[in-house]
Design a protein around this motif. Sequence first.
Motif, mmCIF file in Angstrom:
data_model
loop_
_atom_site.group_PDB
_atom_site.id
_atom_site.type_symbol
_atom_site.label_atom_id
_atom_site.label_comp_id
_atom_site.label_asym_id
_atom_site.label_seq_id
_atom_site.Cartn_x
_atom_site.Cartn_y
_atom_site.Cartn_z
ATOM 1 N N THR A 9 1.012 -0.987 0.452
ATOM 2 C CA THR A 9 0.079 -0.145 -0.481
ATOM 3 C C THR A 9 0.812 1.525 -0.068
ATOM 4 N N PHE A 10 1.735 0.762 1.169
ATOM 5 C CA PHE A 10 2.826 2.117 0.804
ATOM 6 C C PHE A 10 2.379 3.854 0.929
ATOM 7 N N ASP A 11 1.324 3.009 2.184
ATOM 8 C CA ASP A 11 0.963 4.938 2.497
ATOM 9 C C ASP A 11 1.846 5.422 3.403
ATOM 10 N N LEU A 13 4.523 6.727 3.627
ATOM 11 C CA LEU A 13 5.981 6.322 3.233
ATOM 12 C C LEU A 13 6.910 5.967 4.679
ATOM 13 N N HIS A 14 7.778 4.879 4.295
ATOM 14 C CA HIS A 14 8.148 5.483 5.937
ATOM 15 C C HIS A 14 9.653 4.756 5.832
ATOM 16 N N TYR A 15 10.575 4.256 6.911
ATOM 17 C CA TYR A 15 11.551 3.646 6.668
ATOM 18 C C TYR A 15 11.792 2.583 6.265
ATOM 19 N N GLY A 16 10.476 1.778 7.525
ATOM 20 C CA GLY A 16 10.959 0.235 6.720
ATOM 21 C C GLY A 16 10.439 -0.031 5.351
ATOM 22 N N HIS A 17 9.718 0.681 4.873
ATOM 23 C CA HIS A 17 9.462 0.975 2.856
ATOM 24 C C HIS A 17 10.806 1.077 2.319
ATOM 25 N N ARG A 18 11.092 1.726 2.926
ATOM 26 C CA ARG A 18 12.596 1.969 2.360
ATOM 27 C C ARG A 18 14.096 1.204 2.162
ATOM 28 N N LEU A 92 8.202 -9.686 -0.952
ATOM 29 C CA LEU A 92 7.460 -9.531 0.089
ATOM 30 C C LEU A 92 8.457 -9.296 1.583
ATOM 31 N N GLY A 93 7.802 -8.476 2.875
ATOM 32 C CA GLY A 93 8.110 -8.327 3.837
ATOM 33 C C GLY A 93 7.444 -9.553 5.003
ATOM 34 N N SER A 94 8.385 -10.338 6.017
ATOM 35 C CA SER A 94 8.055 -10.949 6.688
ATOM 36 C C SER A 94 6.660 -10.940 6.947
ATOM 37 N N ASP A 95 6.075 -10.488 7.232
ATOM 38 C CA ASP A 95 4.792 -10.792 7.788
ATOM 39 C C ASP A 95 3.702 -11.466 7.121
ATOM 40 N N TRP A 96 3.925 -11.754 5.508
ATOM 41 C CA TRP A 96 3.721 -12.544 4.632
ATOM 42 C C TRP A 96 4.013 -13.918 4.612
ATOM 43 N N ARG A 114 10.641 -7.641 8.342
ATOM 44 C CA ARG A 114 10.428 -6.614 8.581
ATOM 45 C C ARG A 114 11.241 -5.533 8.746
ATOM 46 N N THR A 115 11.236 -4.552 9.189
ATOM 47 C CA THR A 115 11.748 -3.038 9.801
ATOM 48 C C THR A 115 11.248 -3.177 11.515
ATOM 49 N N GLU A 116 12.033 -3.325 12.277
ATOM 50 C CA GLU A 116 10.923 -3.338 13.386
ATOM 51 C C GLU A 116 10.682 -1.793 13.715
ATOM 52 N N GLY A 117 9.162 -1.684 14.453
ATOM 53 C CA GLY A 117 9.102 -0.372 15.271
ATOM 54 C C GLY A 117 8.324 0.217 14.034
ATOM 55 N N VAL A 118 8.119 0.131 13.148
ATOM 56 C CA VAL A 118 8.167 1.192 12.396
ATOM 57 C C VAL A 118 6.659 0.772 11.346
ATOM 58 N N SER A 119 5.753 1.346 10.959
ATOM 59 C CA SER A 119 4.611 0.886 10.089
ATOM 60 C C SER A 119 3.651 1.855 9.957
ATOM 61 N N SER A 120 3.302 1.900 8.319
ATOM 62 C CA SER A 120 2.176 2.968 8.506
ATOM 63 C C SER A 120 0.728 3.396 9.372
ATOM 64 N N THR A 121 0.549 2.275 10.233
ATOM 65 C CA THR A 121 -0.587 1.640 11.747
ATOM 66 C C THR A 121 -0.240 2.962 12.226
ATOM 67 N N VAL A 122 1.092 2.403 13.000
ATOM 68 C CA VAL A 122 2.150 3.138 14.387
ATOM 69 C C VAL A 122 1.892 4.638 13.640
HETATM 70 N N1 CTP Z 1 7.868 -3.683 5.844
HETATM 71 C C1 CTP Z 1 8.876 -4.117 6.187
HETATM 72 N N2 CTP Z 1 8.785 -2.866 7.357
HETATM 73 C C2 CTP Z 1 8.367 -2.369 7.826
HETATM 74 C C3 CTP Z 1 6.617 -1.940 7.056
HETATM 75 C C4 CTP Z 1 6.206 -2.379 5.779
HETATM 76 O O1 CTP Z 1 9.530 -4.559 5.661
HETATM 77 N N3 CTP Z 1 8.135 -1.650 9.516
HETATM 78 C C5 CTP Z 1 6.981 -4.637 4.367
HETATM 79 C C6 CTP Z 1 6.015 -4.762 4.045
HETATM 80 O O2 CTP Z 1 6.707 -6.109 4.814
HETATM 81 C C7 CTP Z 1 5.551 -4.700 2.946
HETATM 82 C C8 CTP Z 1 5.951 -3.775 2.578
HETATM 83 O O3 CTP Z 1 6.684 -2.811 3.108
HETATM 84 O O4 CTP Z 1 6.490 -5.809 1.828
HETATM 85 C C9 CTP Z 1 4.401 -2.825 2.093
HETATM 86 O O5 CTP Z 1 3.999 -2.675 3.609
HETATM 87 P P1 CTP Z 1 2.850 -1.641 3.490
HETATM 88 O O6 CTP Z 1 1.400 -3.515 3.713
HETATM 89 O O7 CTP Z 1 2.619 -1.025 2.997
HETATM 90 O O8 CTP Z 1 3.213 -1.123 5.256
HETATM 91 P P2 CTP Z 1 2.395 -1.349 6.897
HETATM 92 O O9 CTP Z 1 3.468 -0.573 7.871
HETATM 93 O O10 CTP Z 1 2.773 -2.680 6.751
HETATM 94 O O11 CTP Z 1 0.892 -0.824 6.680
HETATM 95 P P3 CTP Z 1 0.103 -0.728 7.150
HETATM 96 O O12 CTP Z 1 0.826 -0.996 9.266
HETATM 97 O O13 CTP Z 1 -0.929 -0.665 6.751
HETATM 98 O O14 CTP Z 1 0.026 -2.565 7.506
#
Ligand code: CTP
Length: 443
Positions: A9-11, A13-18, A92-96, A114-122
Amino acid sequence: MKKVITYGTFDLLHYGHRRLLERAKALGDYLIVGVTSDNYDRTRGKINARQSLVERIEGVQRLGLADEILVEEYEGQKIDDIRRLGIDIFVLGSDWTGKFDYLKEYCDVIYLPRTEGVSSTVIREKRQSCRLGLIGDGNIVAKLFAESSFVDGLSVSVALTSHNDIVNAAQKDGVQLVQDYQQVLDNCDAIYLANHPRHHAVCIEQAFRKGKHVLVESPVALDEMSCQRLFALAKESGLVLMDAIKTAYSTAYNRLLLLLKSGKIGSVVSVSATCTSLMPSGIKTMAGSQWNSRTAWGPTALLPIFQILGTDWKDRCETSFLASGTKDFDVFSKVDFVYPTAVGSATVAKGVKSEGELVIAGTKGYIVVPAPWWKTDYFEIRFENPADNRRYFYPLDGEGIRDELLVFSRMIESGRHLELIAERVSVAISSQMRVNRHTIEHR
Ligand code: CTP
């Protein structure tokens, strides 16, 4: 050339996405990033993205890591893309982990940590944190409580309720159970009011005085003037007052309104909405129930009439049957609103059962929403020639309550009007709550 593809989704955009995109790119020579469309996200239950598709694509573009960006629009598209674009590695990230192993038939599948401690939700939760107070004992309050967990930035902090689902979950979910309304107001930023509408006006005024936003189960008030006054107060105080009719937020119902506007069935000549139920078990007498047919079902049945035909009816005709021994418990009410070129009929009952359909007749065809129309994911457009008939399906998450909460939360955050029920519709609904003319006692 080794081609790598990843999706998200890349909402915001944060460090984990990059970090994910950097590592994906390093696995090959050419990186393709699939950004999910809003519609597709919705079908997989992701409703919280703050940025539009274009903004999310621009975010990925700005990083300068993607050689190509595409939009993911439907389930199964990943296989199509992999075959069409000749992909070597799917990342894909390890959450999948494990979820996309079925793609191994077409290319390598790699899950990166997956990068710890950051997400679009947070990030979304940090941007906005609205504490919601619940008032009411009915099932609708428990449903709204359950749906609130899907909306980022909104959490139930306090409740004045006897509903078992909430009472039982309160401790685990950090909800304070209180005994009086003032305690609710002291422990929240916004309230959801689902007590009897005769209390609404006083409760809403008190909430506004304490600077709290209000989401209120319809009707907002029991008469037109009170409703108008409450909306005026909300404006003066810079607070949100939103009418909660969940059907207004269901996707199927909204698409139906858009199809009507586009003239699909010609000019609308009749809107007929029926909502009925029998008395809930445990309530033995009509007088024992607080909600008569009018207050329980009226707002839902009136909604499509006023939204489609407007609130400027020329005449109205009402038939109500009262429960014996009561002054205003209408077991059954039918109200017809006559417009210059159309008629709207609302049939509501509590103690009489009928088919809960919505039928909209037009000069070219008609729409049928099958029972129970107020929580449907499906409707049909029918024409004289059955070969022209069309069926429409849309996902219905949380009966519309999830989207209702999302809109309420966005309105508080942005200060913009995003509600789907216009003030004049709420006012017209409030004006129809009295049981009056042609009333006959039911024996
Ligand atoms: N991702 C990652 N590390 C994070 C967040 C996301 O590696 N901290 C990866 C996800 O595993 C995915 C990709 O980035 O492969 C896009 O994830 P996305 O769902 O857009 O990001 P989230 O931050 O996980 O979004 P949300 O909190 O809405 O689920």
